[in-house]
Design an enzyme around this catalytic site. Structure first.
Site, mmCIF file in Angstrom:
data_model
loop_
_atom_site.group_PDB
_atom_site.id
_atom_site.type_symbol
_atom_site.label_atom_id
_atom_site.label_comp_id
_atom_site.label_asym_id
_atom_site.label_seq_id
_atom_site.Cartn_x
_atom_site.Cartn_y
_atom_site.Cartn_z
ATOM 1 N N CYS A 2 66.705 -14.169 2.294
ATOM 2 C CA CYS A 2 67.752 -13.157 2.247
ATOM 3 C C CYS A 2 67.366 -12.025 1.311
ATOM 4 O O CYS A 2 66.472 -12.176 0.481
ATOM 5 C CB CYS A 2 69.058 -13.748 1.711
ATOM 6 S SG CYS A 2 69.642 -15.141 2.671
ATOM 7 N N GLY A 28 66.203 -10.178 5.896
ATOM 8 C CA GLY A 28 67.269 -10.877 6.599
ATOM 9 C C GLY A 28 67.845 -10.028 7.691
ATOM 10 O O GLY A 28 68.502 -9.030 7.414
ATOM 11 N N ASN A 102 69.996 -15.543 -2.727
ATOM 12 C CA ASN A 102 68.708 -15.671 -2.041
ATOM 13 C C ASN A 102 68.006 -16.899 -2.608
ATOM 14 O O ASN A 102 67.815 -16.991 -3.817
ATOM 15 C CB ASN A 102 67.860 -14.408 -2.275
ATOM 16 C CG ASN A 102 66.446 -14.510 -1.728
ATOM 17 O OD1 ASN A 102 65.545 -13.855 -2.235
ATOM 18 N ND2 ASN A 102 66.227 -15.312 -0.706
ATOM 19 N N GLY A 103 67.597 -17.798 -1.717
ATOM 20 C CA GLY A 103 66.915 -19.020 -2.157
ATOM 21 C C GLY A 103 67.664 -20.240 -1.655
ATOM 22 O O GLY A 103 68.714 -20.105 -1.027
ATOM 23 N N TYR A 244 53.577 -12.666 3.195
ATOM 24 C CA TYR A 244 54.341 -12.217 4.355
ATOM 25 C C TYR A 244 55.672 -11.543 4.016
ATOM 26 O O TYR A 244 56.022 -10.527 4.586
ATOM 27 C CB TYR A 244 54.625 -13.413 5.278
ATOM 28 C CG TYR A 244 55.587 -13.097 6.396
ATOM 29 C CD1 TYR A 244 55.150 -12.420 7.526
ATOM 30 C CD2 TYR A 244 56.936 -13.438 6.306
ATOM 31 C CE1 TYR A 244 56.038 -12.092 8.547
ATOM 32 C CE2 TYR A 244 57.819 -13.115 7.328
ATOM 33 C CZ TYR A 244 57.365 -12.446 8.439
ATOM 34 O OH TYR A 244 58.234 -12.123 9.438
HETATM 35 P P1 5GP Z 1 54.029 -18.651 14.455
HETATM 36 O O1 5GP Z 1 54.073 -17.801 15.673
HETATM 37 O O2 5GP Z 1 52.681 -19.218 14.139
HETATM 38 O O3 5GP Z 1 55.105 -19.723 14.469
HETATM 39 O O4 5GP Z 1 54.432 -17.740 13.227
HETATM 40 C C1 5GP Z 1 53.487 -16.921 12.597
HETATM 41 C C2 5GP Z 1 53.912 -15.482 12.702
HETATM 42 O O5 5GP Z 1 55.217 -15.323 12.165
HETATM 43 C C3 5GP Z 1 53.012 -14.555 11.919
HETATM 44 O O6 5GP Z 1 52.827 -13.401 12.703
HETATM 45 C C4 5GP Z 1 53.786 -14.216 10.671
HETATM 46 O O7 5GP Z 1 53.633 -12.843 10.353
HETATM 47 C C5 5GP Z 1 55.202 -14.504 11.024
HETATM 48 N N1 5GP Z 1 55.911 -15.253 9.976
HETATM 49 C C6 5GP Z 1 55.425 -15.937 8.936
HETATM 50 N N2 5GP Z 1 56.414 -16.490 8.225
HETATM 51 C C7 5GP Z 1 57.551 -16.167 8.824
HETATM 52 C C8 5GP Z 1 58.923 -16.428 8.545
HETATM 53 O O8 5GP Z 1 59.314 -17.077 7.585
HETATM 54 N N3 5GP Z 1 59.799 -15.891 9.437
HETATM 55 C C9 5GP Z 1 59.403 -15.143 10.521
HETATM 56 N N4 5GP Z 1 60.298 -14.665 11.369
HETATM 57 N N5 5GP Z 1 58.137 -14.883 10.790
HETATM 58 C C10 5GP Z 1 57.234 -15.384 9.956
HETATM 59 MG MG MG Z 2 53.358 -11.511 12.098
#
Ligand code: 5GP
Ligand code: MG
Length: 469
Positions: A2, A28, A102-103, A244
């Site tokens: 969040c 979020g 958040n957390g 990320y």
């Molecule tokens: P995957 O498709 O392997 O399940 O997810 C990896 C992709 O999701 C990567 O492109 C990364 O940038 C993104 N990603 C990594 N962590 C998260 C997250 O916590 N939430 C979301 N929505 N995307 C994530």
């Molecule tokens: Mg990605």
């Protein structure tokens, strides 16, 4: 995950909170809310959707007052529920309090059972509501004392902002899992998950809220107290914020996210060099690691996939044809760039493997001859209990397959991840980071039943909700 924001002493407090949430939208996208206090009443507007969907000029005008807090909430695997959208508001002894969190707490179940045993009635399935109940039970002393006493009972990850009438309170857990910073705009103070929100509203960055610090802001006055156990707590900033989550234009954990991402890419190049015609990123999350990797290898950086930024999340995808269409409209490879080329593709992380597999397939269809996939973090093998919504071990591809097997599954010519030691070598004060998702070394005890949905399961039975903060 969040985003949270708080602003004191500003005649357009809600407007500022709204703009701040805009800058924190990446933290979020599922729901957003703002609560304000006008000297007499507390106002709140919250709903499912992006910040720009939830608010318009008229609704912002309704959020009267000189103090406001806001929250945007990450899309989760569970069903959405209006009750679980924050800020969460509670009234106790004629005093109204709003909270944005958040957390994730790790002792939620214990606290929930204790509070329920003493007669607390819960309205939501958010661990954040527990915090309000703890605060409501504090009877003696001044506000600072109750906050110290209540927040001392929490374990796990919490960056918090509260609105207690015209006082804004900000707090961070003693490990400092999630970011929270303090800024100033004229005679107003601002609390924000990330510094990018301060830039947008032209506020000046002052400092990060310290792990274990609680700050009370009323009008122009600001005062801090500290949780008693913070001295013993080892810092554990979430390293995945750098990989990320956070925005590259934010400074968090005393470093700039963009620069860290570039260094992760450069380190990856050092560990796993390979010859190729050019380097490209899977946009947008792989962009800055790709920049660092290309620079370190002395190879050109190309944009082999173009992202369309106007694709809404709420796209209805009832058929396979439409689902495929959705992927293509969002990310489209450029055949003339890729045809017959040997490429290094940089992605920030692999969770389930779906994104990487689909993108590799697109690149092949567009004519790429060799695909060397490089990941700017180590294999994610362990679930997160501190706020990142990683799935269970069964769904994390790296916990089920070896790197070689993942490479085969993704149909790449080579697959290499950054090492944990390499990752830690490019962050400042590397001992101060949590890397449990890569190493399984959890810095704060995780719930005994390691299903992170345990409590939601219990509550689901009662309330039919399963949302996470
Ligand atoms: P995957 O498709 O392997 O399940 O997810 C990896 C992709 O999701 C990567 O492109 C990364 O940038 C993104 N990603 C990594 N962590 C998260 C997250 O916590 N939430 C979301 N929505 N995307 C994530
Ligand atoms: Mg990605």
């Amino acid at each position: 995950m969040c985003g949270i924001i708080g602003i004191s002493n500003h005649k357009e407090a809600a407007q500022i909170a709204f703009l701040g949430l805009y800058a924190l939208q990446h933290r979020g996208e599922e729901a957003a809310g703002i609560s304000s206090y006008d000297g007499r009443d507390v106002h709140i507007i919250k709903n499912l959707g992006l910040v720009s969907d939830v608010f318009d000029d008229r609704s912002i005008q309704e959020l009267k007052g000189h103090a406001a807090i806001g929250h945007c909430r990450y899309s989760t695997t569970g069903s959405s529920n209006l009750k679980n959208i924050q800020p969460f508001i509670a009234t106790h002894k004629n005093r109204v309090m709003a909270i944005a969190h958040n957390g994730n707490l790790t002792n939620t179940e214990t606290l929930y059972r204790q509070l329920e045993g003493k007669g607390s009635i819960f309205q939501t399935s958010m661990d954040s509501e527990i915090i309000v109940h703890l605060l409501a039970r504090m009877r003696n002393g001044d506000m600072k004392e109750w906050f110290v006493e209540a927040l001392s009972r929490l374990q796990g990850a919490f960056s918090l902002v509260f609105l207690v009438e015209d006082t804004i309170v900000g707090a961070r857990d003693p490990q400092g899992f999630r970011p929270l910073c303090l800024g100033q705009l004229g005679e107003s103070y601002i609390l924000s998950s990330e510094s990018c929100a301060l830039d947008l509203i032209r506020a000046q960055f002052i400092r990060e809220i310290e792990p274990g610090e609680i700050v009370f802001i009323k009008g122009k006055n600001i005062e801090s107290v500290f949780l008693p156990h913070r001295d013993k707590a080892k810092r554990a900033h979430c390293i995945f914020e750098y990989v990320y989550f956070a925005r590259p234009d934010s400074d968090i954990f005393q470093d700039n996210v963009y620069q860290v991402r570039k260094r992760l890419g450069a380190q990856l190049a050092k560990e796993h060099p390979v010859d190729a015609d050019f380097v490209m990123a899977i946009p947008d999350s792989g962009n800055y690691a790709a920049l660092g990797l290309a620079g370190a290898l002395g190879l050109p950086l190309e944009a082999g996939i173009i992202r369309n930024h106007y694709v809404g999340r709420t796209f209805i995808q009832p058929t396979q044809f439409l689902r495929d269409f959705h992927v293509r409209v969002k990310l489209n490879p450029i055949r003339s760039v890729l045809q017959g080329k040997r490429i290094i593709v940089v992605e920030d992380s692999i969770v389930r493997g779906t994104t990487a597999r689909n993108r590799v397939e697109d690149l092949r269809k567009a004519g790429a001859k060799e695909i060397h996939l490089r990941i700017s973090c180590p294999p994610i093998q362990w679930p997160c209990f501190y706020g990142i919504d990683f799935p269970s071990k069964q769904e994390l591809i790296a916990s089920q397959k070896s790197v070689k097997e993942i490479g085969d599954f993704l149909k790449v010519d080579s697959l290499e991840y950054l090492s944990l030691a390499g990752m830690l070598s490019v962050v400042k004060n590397s001992k101060d980071f949590c890397h449990a998702c890569f190493s399984g070394k959890y810095p704060v005890a995780i719930p005994k039943n390691t299903s992170k949905y345990l409590l939601e399961g219990v509550r689901q039975h009662i309330r039919g909700t399963s949302a996470r903060g």
